[in-house]
Design a protein around this motif. Structure first.
Motif, PDB file in Angstrom:
ATOM      1  N   VAL A  70     -21.561  40.982 -18.166  1.00 22.32           N
ATOM      2  CA  VAL A  70     -21.448  39.642 -18.748  1.00 22.32           C
ATOM      3  C   VAL A  70     -22.205  38.587 -17.949  1.00 22.32           C
ATOM      4  CG1 VAL A  70     -19.757  37.798 -19.189  1.00 22.32           C
ATOM      5  CG2 VAL A  70     -19.267  40.122 -19.924  1.00 22.32           C
ATOM      6  N   PHE A  71     -22.214  38.721 -16.624  1.00 17.36           N
ATOM      7  CA  PHE A  71     -22.753  37.655 -15.767  1.00 17.36           C
ATOM      8  C   PHE A  71     -24.210  37.271 -16.035  1.00 17.36           C
ATOM      9  CE2 PHE A  71     -19.254  37.377 -12.552  1.00 17.36           C
ATOM     10  CZ  PHE A  71     -19.139  35.996 -12.611  1.00 17.36           C
ATOM     11  N   PRO A  72     -25.145  38.206 -16.207  1.00 18.39           N
ATOM     12  CA  PRO A  72     -26.540  37.761 -16.407  1.00 18.39           C
ATOM     13  C   PRO A  72     -26.705  36.803 -17.590  1.00 18.39           C
ATOM     14  CG  PRO A  72     -26.480  40.096 -15.898  1.00 18.39           C
ATOM     15  CD  PRO A  72     -25.045  39.664 -16.112  1.00 18.39           C
ATOM     16  N   GLY A  73     -26.118  37.141 -18.720  1.00 24.89           N
ATOM     17  CA  GLY A  73     -26.198  36.260 -19.893  1.00 24.89           C
ATOM     18  C   GLY A  73     -25.436  34.965 -19.694  1.00 24.89           C
ATOM     19  N   HIS A  74     -24.308  35.055 -19.000  1.00 30.13           N
ATOM     20  CA  HIS A  74     -23.500  33.865 -18.723  1.00 30.13           C
ATOM     21  C   HIS A  74     -24.284  32.884 -17.850  1.00 30.13           C
ATOM     22  CE1 HIS A  74     -19.943  31.460 -17.982  1.00 30.13           C
ATOM     23  NE2 HIS A  74     -20.185  31.540 -16.690  1.00 30.13           N
ATOM     24  N   ILE A  75     -24.881  33.396 -16.799  1.00 29.55           N
ATOM     25  CA  ILE A  75     -25.644  32.546 -15.886  1.00 29.55           C
ATOM     26  C   ILE A  75     -26.852  31.941 -16.605  1.00 29.55           C
ATOM     27  CG2 ILE A  75     -27.096  32.586 -13.813  1.00 29.55           C
ATOM     28  CD1 ILE A  75     -25.011  34.675 -12.711  1.00 29.55           C
ATOM     29  N   ALA A  76     -27.534  32.732 -17.415  1.00 30.82           N
ATOM     30  CA  ALA A  76     -28.685  32.225 -18.159  1.00 30.82           C
ATOM     31  C   ALA A  76     -28.268  31.099 -19.108  1.00 30.82           C
ATOM     32  CB  ALA A  76     -29.353  33.356 -18.933  1.00 30.82           C
ATOM     33  N   LEU A  77     -27.130  31.275 -19.763  1.00 29.15           N
ATOM     34  CA  LEU A  77     -26.626  30.260 -20.692  1.00 29.15           C
ATOM     35  C   LEU A  77     -26.262  28.972 -19.958  1.00 29.15           C
ATOM     36  CD1 LEU A  77     -25.741  29.589 -23.623  1.00 29.15           C
ATOM     37  CD2 LEU A  77     -23.467  30.398 -22.956  1.00 29.15           C
ATOM     38  N   VAL A  78     -25.604  29.083 -18.825  1.00 33.04           N
ATOM     39  CA  VAL A  78     -25.235  27.899 -18.039  1.00 33.04           C
ATOM     40  C   VAL A  78     -26.492  27.174 -17.558  1.00 33.04           C
ATOM     41  CG1 VAL A  78     -24.130  27.105 -15.908  1.00 33.04           C
ATOM     42  CG2 VAL A  78     -22.958  28.750 -17.382  1.00 33.04           C
ATOM     43  N   HIS A  79     -27.485  27.932 -17.085  1.00 29.60           N
ATOM     44  CA  HIS A  79     -28.750  27.306 -16.676  1.00 29.60           C
ATOM     45  C   HIS A  79     -29.386  26.556 -17.849  1.00 29.60           C
ATOM     46  CE1 HIS A  79     -29.548  28.387 -12.538  1.00 29.60           C
ATOM     47  NE2 HIS A  79     -29.144  29.622 -12.763  1.00 29.60           N
ATOM     48  N   GLU A  80     -29.464  27.241 -18.992  1.00 33.20           N
ATOM     49  CA  GLU A  80     -30.127  26.668 -20.171  1.00 33.20           C
ATOM     50  C   GLU A  80     -29.409  25.423 -20.695  1.00 33.20           C
ATOM     51  OE1 GLU A  80     -30.383  27.780 -24.862  1.00 33.20           O
ATOM     52  OE2 GLU A  80     -30.569  29.441 -23.445  1.00 33.20           O
ATOM     53  N   MET A  81     -28.105  25.511 -20.823  1.00 37.39           N
ATOM     54  CA  MET A  81     -27.375  24.417 -21.465  1.00 37.39           C
ATOM     55  C   MET A  81     -27.012  23.275 -20.525  1.00 37.39           C
ATOM     56  SD  MET A  81     -24.975  26.053 -24.360  1.00 37.39           S
ATOM     57  CE  MET A  81     -24.757  24.427 -25.053  1.00 37.39           C
ATOM     58  N   LEU A  82     -26.661  23.589 -19.295  1.00 34.72           N
ATOM     59  CA  LEU A  82     -26.156  22.560 -18.390  1.00 34.72           C
ATOM     60  C   LEU A  82     -27.212  22.054 -17.408  1.00 34.72           C
ATOM     61  CD1 LEU A  82     -23.765  20.881 -17.358  1.00 34.72           C
ATOM     62  CD2 LEU A  82     -23.141  22.841 -15.905  1.00 34.72           C
ATOM     63  N   PHE A  83     -27.924  22.949 -16.783  1.00 34.93           N
ATOM     64  CA  PHE A  83     -28.792  22.544 -15.683  1.00 34.93           C
ATOM     65  C   PHE A  83     -30.246  22.269 -16.071  1.00 34.93           C
ATOM     66  CE2 PHE A  83     -25.438  25.035 -13.352  1.00 34.93           C
ATOM     67  CZ  PHE A  83     -24.789  23.917 -12.868  1.00 34.93           C
ATOM     68  N   ALA A  84     -30.724  22.819 -17.182  1.00 32.73           N
ATOM     69  CA  ALA A  84     -32.134  22.652 -17.560  1.00 32.73           C
ATOM     70  C   ALA A  84     -32.582  21.191 -17.658  1.00 32.73           C
ATOM     71  CB  ALA A  84     -32.432  23.395 -18.860  1.00 32.73           C
ATOM     72  N   PRO A  85     -31.778  20.288 -18.226  1.00 37.82           N
ATOM     73  CA  PRO A  85     -32.269  18.905 -18.339  1.00 37.82           C
ATOM     74  C   PRO A  85     -32.094  18.070 -17.070  1.00 37.82           C
ATOM     75  CG  PRO A  85     -30.144  19.093 -19.425  1.00 37.82           C
ATOM     76  CD  PRO A  85     -30.530  20.483 -18.972  1.00 37.82           C
ATOM     77  N   LEU A  86     -31.600  18.685 -15.986  1.00 36.21           N
ATOM     78  CA  LEU A  86     -31.282  17.932 -14.772  1.00 36.21           C
ATOM     79  C   LEU A  86     -32.225  18.283 -13.618  1.00 36.21           C
ATOM     80  CD1 LEU A  86     -27.388  18.411 -14.789  1.00 36.21           C
ATOM     81  CD2 LEU A  86     -28.700  16.494 -15.744  1.00 36.21           C
ATOM     82  N   SER A  87     -32.485  17.288 -12.775  1.00 36.22           N
ATOM     83  CA  SER A  87     -33.230  17.539 -11.545  1.00 36.22           C
ATOM     84  C   SER A  87     -32.258  18.102 -10.508  1.00 36.22           C
ATOM     85  CB  SER A  87     -33.828  16.231 -11.017  1.00 36.22           C
ATOM     86  OG  SER A  87     -32.791  15.365 -10.550  1.00 36.22           O
ATOM     87  N   ARG A  88     -32.805  18.601  -9.415  1.00 35.38           N
ATOM     88  CA  ARG A  88     -31.944  19.108  -8.334  1.00 35.38           C
ATOM     89  C   ARG A  88     -31.028  17.993  -7.817  1.00 35.38           C
ATOM     90  NH1 ARG A  88     -29.481  23.583  -6.998  1.00 35.38           N
ATOM     91  NH2 ARG A  88     -28.624  23.327  -4.937  1.00 35.38           N
ATOM     92  N   SER A  89     -31.556  16.810  -7.705  1.00 36.19           N
ATOM     93  CA  SER A  89     -30.763  15.660  -7.253  1.00 36.19           C
ATOM     94  C   SER A  89     -29.638  15.351  -8.250  1.00 36.19           C
ATOM     95  CB  SER A  89     -31.669  14.442  -7.080  1.00 36.19           C
ATOM     96  OG  SER A  89     -30.912  13.309  -6.728  1.00 36.19           O
ATOM     97  N   ASP A  90     -29.956  15.435  -9.551  1.00 34.13           N
ATOM     98  CA  ASP A  90     -28.924  15.219 -10.582  1.00 34.13           C
ATOM     99  C   ASP A  90     -27.801  16.248 -10.445  1.00 34.13           C
ATOM    100  OD1 ASP A  90     -30.387  13.138 -11.773  1.00 34.13           O
ATOM    101  OD2 ASP A  90     -31.275  14.464 -13.299  1.00 34.13           O
ATOM    102  N   ILE A  91     -28.185  17.506 -10.208  1.00 35.68           N
ATOM    103  CA  ILE A  91     -27.192  18.582 -10.090  1.00 35.68           C
ATOM    104  C   ILE A  91     -26.300  18.344  -8.878  1.00 35.68           C
ATOM    105  CG2 ILE A  91     -26.872  21.065  -9.692  1.00 35.68           C
ATOM    106  CD1 ILE A  91     -29.531  21.435 -11.321  1.00 35.68           C
ATOM    107  N   GLU A  92     -26.890  17.931  -7.766  1.00 36.56           N
ATOM    108  CA  GLU A  92     -26.104  17.630  -6.568  1.00 36.56           C
ATOM    109  C   GLU A  92     -25.148  16.468  -6.826  1.00 36.56           C
ATOM    110  OE1 GLU A  92     -29.161  17.047  -3.652  1.00 36.56           O
ATOM    111  OE2 GLU A  92     -29.568  19.209  -3.489  1.00 36.56           O
ATOM    112  N   THR A  93     -25.624  15.450  -7.526  1.00 35.02           N
ATOM    113  CA  THR A  93     -24.779  14.299  -7.847  1.00 35.02           C
ATOM    114  C   THR A  93     -23.662  14.714  -8.801  1.00 35.02           C
ATOM    115  OG1 THR A  93     -26.622  12.772  -7.519  1.00 35.02           O
ATOM    116  CG2 THR A  93     -24.767  11.978  -8.831  1.00 35.02           C
ATOM    117  N   LEU A  94     -24.000  15.502  -9.813  1.00 31.51           N
ATOM    118  CA  LEU A  94     -22.998  15.985 -10.767  1.00 31.51           C
ATOM    119  C   LEU A  94     -21.926  16.801 -10.053  1.00 31.51           C
ATOM    120  CD1 LEU A  94     -22.138  16.354 -13.775  1.00 31.51           C
ATOM    121  CD2 LEU A  94     -23.531  18.436 -13.763  1.00 31.51           C
ATOM    122  N   ALA A  95     -22.344  17.700  -9.171  1.00 34.07           N
ATOM    123  CA  ALA A  95     -21.384  18.530  -8.427  1.00 34.07           C
ATOM    124  C   ALA A  95     -20.479  17.663  -7.566  1.00 34.07           C
ATOM    125  CB  ALA A  95     -22.120  19.560  -7.573  1.00 34.07           C
ATOM    126  N   ASP A  96     -21.043  16.658  -6.925  1.00 32.39           N
ATOM    127  CA  ASP A  96     -20.254  15.758  -6.091  1.00 32.39           C
ATOM    128  C   ASP A  96     -19.248  14.973  -6.931  1.00 32.39           C
ATOM    129  OD1 ASP A  96     -19.620  14.163  -3.635  1.00 32.39           O
ATOM    130  OD2 ASP A  96     -20.542  12.558  -4.829  1.00 32.39           O
TER     131      ASP A  96
END
Length: 170
Positions: A114-140
């Protein structure tokens, strides 16, 4: 008790965007999990939590707290996973009132599928439109919000309600 002020336009917009984004992501994840591993979202959370545990085991109460799910709902999900051979349940060696849940080899195999498809989906839907800085801010930000919300007792620690059926005690 005082009435809180209404949400301003920015607060309302942020709240509604969070709710909608969460719903869209959860729906897509649920579909992926069902196709890839015949799992519900909660079943995946349980298996992933066990897989992330050093011993592959956790107490049922700790699992319920971690996935924010009711005791009875978690028991049902655990029974389903146990029937599929993905977990085992046993009385805790440390506390006779507790049940320990352990990820089986079959459960690890389902996670691996399950994990490979799950990780790909999370990357595509959640992280693709964000910069690394955005992701760090979102996580914080989300980490702080989660920690604030977790300061109250988890649902699994709440007292159980008794049945109010006529003719039955209390």
């Amino acid at each position: 008790m005082t009435t809180p002020p209404p949400l301003d336009a920015v607060q309302l917009s942020g709240y509604l965007a969070l709710i909608e984004a969460s719903s869209l992501l959860k729906h897509a994840v649920e579909q992926q999990l069902r196709v890839a591993g015949e799992l519900t979202y909660v079943q995946f959370q349980l298996l992933a939590t066990l897989g992330d545990s050093p011993a592959g085991s956790r107490r049922m109460t700790d699992l319920a707290d971690g996935v924010v799910y009711s005791r009875s709902g978690l028991t049902y999900q655990a029974q389903t996973l146990e029937q599929r051979g993905l977990i085992t349940r046993a009385q805790s060696p440390d506390d006779e009132r507790s049940t320990t849940v352990t990820l089986s080899d079959a459960g690890r195999a389902v996670l691996a599928d399950v994990f490979p498809g799950h990780i790909a989906l999370v990357h595509e839907m959640l992280f693709a439109p964000l910069s690394r800085s955005d992701i760090e801010t979102l996580a914080d930000i989300l980490g702080r919000v989660r920690d604030h919300m977790r300061r109250s007792a988890p649902r699994s620690a709440a007292p159980r309600r008794r049945s109010g059926r006529a003719g039955s005690p209390g």
